[in-house]
Design a protein around this motif. Structure first.
Motif, PDB file in Angstrom:
ATOM      1  N   UNK A 162       0.835  -1.214   0.000  1.00 13.73           N
ATOM      2  CA  UNK A 162       0.000   0.000   0.000  1.00 13.73           C
ATOM      3  C   UNK A 162       0.864   1.256   0.000  1.00 13.73           C
ATOM      4  N   UNK A 163       0.343   2.326  -0.563  1.00 17.94           N
ATOM      5  CA  UNK A 163       1.125   3.551  -0.655  1.00 17.94           C
ATOM      6  C   UNK A 163       1.638   4.008   0.701  1.00 17.94           C
ATOM      7  N   UNK A 164       0.833   3.810   1.754  1.00 15.10           N
ATOM      8  CA  UNK A 164       1.247   4.230   3.086  1.00 15.10           C
ATOM      9  C   UNK A 164       2.402   3.432   3.648  1.00 15.10           C
ATOM     10  N   UNK A 165       2.611   2.232   3.134  1.00 15.50           N
ATOM     11  CA  UNK A 165       3.702   1.373   3.598  1.00 15.50           C
ATOM     12  C   UNK A 165       4.864   1.306   2.617  1.00 15.50           C
ATOM     13  N   UNK A 166       4.630   1.669   1.390  1.00 14.12           N
ATOM     14  CA  UNK A 166       5.609   1.491   0.320  1.00 14.12           C
ATOM     15  C   UNK A 166       6.856   2.338   0.530  1.00 14.12           C
ATOM     16  N   UNK A 167       8.005   1.706   0.367  1.00 19.00           N
ATOM     17  CA  UNK A 167       9.281   2.401   0.511  1.00 19.00           C
ATOM     18  C   UNK A 167       9.464   3.449  -0.581  1.00 19.00           C
ATOM     19  N   UNK A 168       9.322   3.065  -1.840  1.00 24.61           N
ATOM     20  CA  UNK A 168       9.596   3.991  -2.934  1.00 24.61           C
ATOM     21  C   UNK A 168       8.554   5.094  -3.044  1.00 24.61           C
ATOM     22  N   UNK A 169       7.277   4.766  -2.776  1.00 20.91           N
ATOM     23  CA  UNK A 169       6.243   5.796  -2.815  1.00 20.91           C
ATOM     24  C   UNK A 169       6.492   6.824  -1.715  1.00 20.91           C
TER      25      UNK A 169
END
Length: 305
Positions: free
Chosen positions: A94-101
């Protein structure tokens, strides 16, 4: 299919760089493209952005996945020296967990984003990551660090064609990587360097349980759910004119896979064989989804600008 175009990877296509977030994405999206490049003498570089070490406490899973990445490339005829590790973290989908995002949207370019197993890049004892090779030390997990490494890799190889993930992909690492690549290329325009940029999907709005279509079907379909809940440009109409965020289904570019991946049982299919090397990724609940990419085509969209 109004705008759909078929393109072949052959002599004269121009040098290629495949830039993907996780070990297995390069096979899912580009196995045929890579094998065709090797067969026709097209210069090829494959860049792995993260170590796929989500949930790992000590980097062991990341190192295992890097070795699986190299094994999969070997099946396709891609030598190890054509692979580049950036060596960054993988922290969730998920975006909230994503490293690159998260890294892309970080306002402080020097703030460190720790993962469960560290704060700096790493590769393998026998093959170091790009930052360590270039600077003699591991790089911290910062926005500026990742952007700088990605820009340096692209500038070093200056490929004529770049294949990467899409902004419309629902995995935060996939969309985040696209934004980074896009921004680097925007900066490179000032230097007169303008490669073709292709973006492709792995995780669609239809959900991994629905797309790609299961079974040994030759091509990819366009799920209706891709056309819903977009940024206002979508259409719920049935047929070819579907919009995937800013991507139109009928504008896709189809790259046929080589004969080694066409009309074969999976035991004899080179793409399936390369995928089988990604043992860590092939968890029981992911097998059907991952093997659904073993089709007779690979699809991308050429990004303008």
């Amino acid at each position: 299919m109004i705008g759909m175009e078929v393109r072949e990877i052959g002599e004269g296509f121009g040098s290629i760089m495949v830039v993907v977030p996780h070990e297995d994405d390069e096979v899912l999206m580009c196995a045929g493209i890579m094998e065709n490049a090797v067969r026709h003498g097209v210069d090829l570089t494959v860049v792995m952005a993260t170590n796929g070490d989500y949930g790992s406490k000590d980097g062991a899973d990341g190192r295992a996945r890097l070795r699986e990445f190299l094994e999969g490339l070997r099946v396709l005829g891609v030598p190890e020296e054509k692979a580049v590790f950036l060596g960054y973290a993988d922290t969730g989908m998920p975006e909230g967990d994503s490293f690159l995002f998260g890294l892309y949207h970080e306002s402080d370019g020097e703030r460190v984003h720790p993962s469960h197993c560290g704060v700096s890049t790493y590769g393998l004892p026998e093959k170091e990551e790009f930052h360590k090779e270039k600077y003699g030390e591991h790089g911290l997990y910062t926005r500026n660090g990742f952007y700088g490494d990605l820009k340096a890799v692209i500038r070093k190889y200056r490929p004529e064609n770049i294949f990467t993930t899409a902004a419309e992909d629902t995995h935060g690492d996939h969309s985040g990587l696209f934004f980074f690549v896009r921004d680097v290329l925007e900066e490179c325009k000032e230097e007169g360097y303008r490669p073709k940029l292709y973006s492709g999907l792995v995780h669609s709005r239809a959900g991994d349980e629905n797309w790609p279509g299961r079974g040994k079907v030759a091509g990819f379909d366009s799920p209706e759910l891709w056309a819903e809940g977009t940024d206002g440009e979508g259409s719920s109409a049935k047929g070819e004119n579907r919009v995937l965020g800013k991507l139109k289904w009928e504008d896709r570019i189809v790259f046929p896979v080589p004969d080694s991946m066409r009309g074969k049982r999976w035991e004899e299919n080179k793409k399936a064989e390369a995928l089988s090397k990604h043992v860590t990724a092939l968890k029981p609940d992911a097998v059907d989804f991952l093997y659904a990419f073993v089709k007779e085509e690979e699809i991308f969209w050429e990004m303008g600008g």
